[in-house]
Design an enzyme around this catalytic site. Sequence first.
Site, PDB file in Angstrom:
ATOM      1  N   SER A  99       6.100   9.176   7.856  1.00 28.37           N
ATOM      2  CA  SER A  99       5.418  10.464   7.949  1.00 28.37           C
ATOM      3  C   SER A  99       5.046  10.716   9.397  1.00 28.37           C
ATOM      4  O   SER A  99       4.873   9.768  10.175  1.00 28.37           O
ATOM      5  CB  SER A  99       4.148  10.433   7.088  1.00 28.37           C
ATOM      6  OG  SER A  99       3.300  11.522   7.382  1.00 28.37           O
ATOM      7  N   TYR A 147      -3.856   5.613   6.297  1.00 29.61           N
ATOM      8  CA  TYR A 147      -2.537   6.166   5.972  1.00 29.61           C
ATOM      9  C   TYR A 147      -1.622   6.101   7.192  1.00 29.61           C
ATOM     10  O   TYR A 147      -0.461   5.686   7.089  1.00 29.61           O
ATOM     11  CB  TYR A 147      -2.685   7.607   5.501  1.00 29.61           C
ATOM     12  CG  TYR A 147      -1.388   8.251   5.065  1.00 29.61           C
ATOM     13  CD1 TYR A 147      -0.685   7.762   3.971  1.00 29.61           C
ATOM     14  CD2 TYR A 147      -0.861   9.349   5.740  1.00 29.61           C
ATOM     15  CE1 TYR A 147       0.503   8.357   3.559  1.00 29.61           C
ATOM     16  CE2 TYR A 147       0.315   9.951   5.339  1.00 29.61           C
ATOM     17  CZ  TYR A 147       0.999   9.448   4.245  1.00 29.61           C
ATOM     18  OH  TYR A 147       2.180  10.027   3.842  1.00 29.61           O
TER      19      TYR A 147
END
Length: 315
Positions: free
Chosen positions: A161, A187
């Site tokens: 990501s 994350y």
Amino acid sequence: MTTSTPVSTPYSRETTAIEVVRGIDLTGRRAVVTGGASGIGVETARALAAAGADVTLAVRNVDAGQQAATDITGTTGNDRILVAPLDLADLASVAAFVRTWDGPLHMLVNNAGIMASPEMRTPQGWEMQFATNHLGHFALATGLRPALAAADGARIVSVSSSAHLRSPVMFEDIHFQQRPYEPWAAYGQSKTANVLFAVEVSRRWADDGILSNALMPGAIRTNLQRYVSEEDLARLRAESGGGTTPSWKNTEQGAATSVLVAASPLLDGVGGRYFEDVQEAGPNQPGTRTGYAPYARDPEAAERLWQVSEEHLRG
């Protein structure tokens, strides 16, 4: 060996996964897609199935997986869609999946993930995002290495990501034991780990014909964002270049880069790279949210992460 020439494709951010596999014959090839019951996972699986691959959906919710498999068969005509239980946060579940796998594996799509969750920990005390997004997939891939080696030219897809730009892997405190837990930092480092994993796989396993690349699928509204507020989603859209103009991709477009990495002959012999919008991406430029952070492709960090990951699995 990996090649050094940047990969160029005829595709764009609007390209769909089905368009990427058009003209590609995957008959006789076998794929595993983690998190294949929803979001970009199911569209990745659908495109691979449409090209003739045998696809196993590795999912936590087997009932949802069966529904997805039925849907994929209905839209592609391919009935070689299997469903198997897999909980990446549970190493016993990963080991059980590995034990039941038989024969070669040509494509391993490490797609499942958890995003910006409240602080949660595994029974080992590991931070849940790092445990799920990286360590579970690491255990899966290393367990399936013989099957991947048997495929002669296997590919591992590492779904990362742009959030990896938020944080390197903080080796001194991976599990937020000394610092306050912050969902996006957790994350971010897990997504950096996904890129570093692809770098190190391509170095360590190239002699087995196994290569891995990482990718950013794009901004897509899926169940992945179940812990993310509407305010955070608006900010993410702005950071992705959307501003007040919607810049979300649909799931078919979001799966396109995963399918490129998994199946396109344009990537033959290519490993350890980072892709976004169905193209190879360059290094991140200041003030942007595109490209890769240099720390995410640092070979020393990649080797260190591999060693740390092995230590985790040994207990």
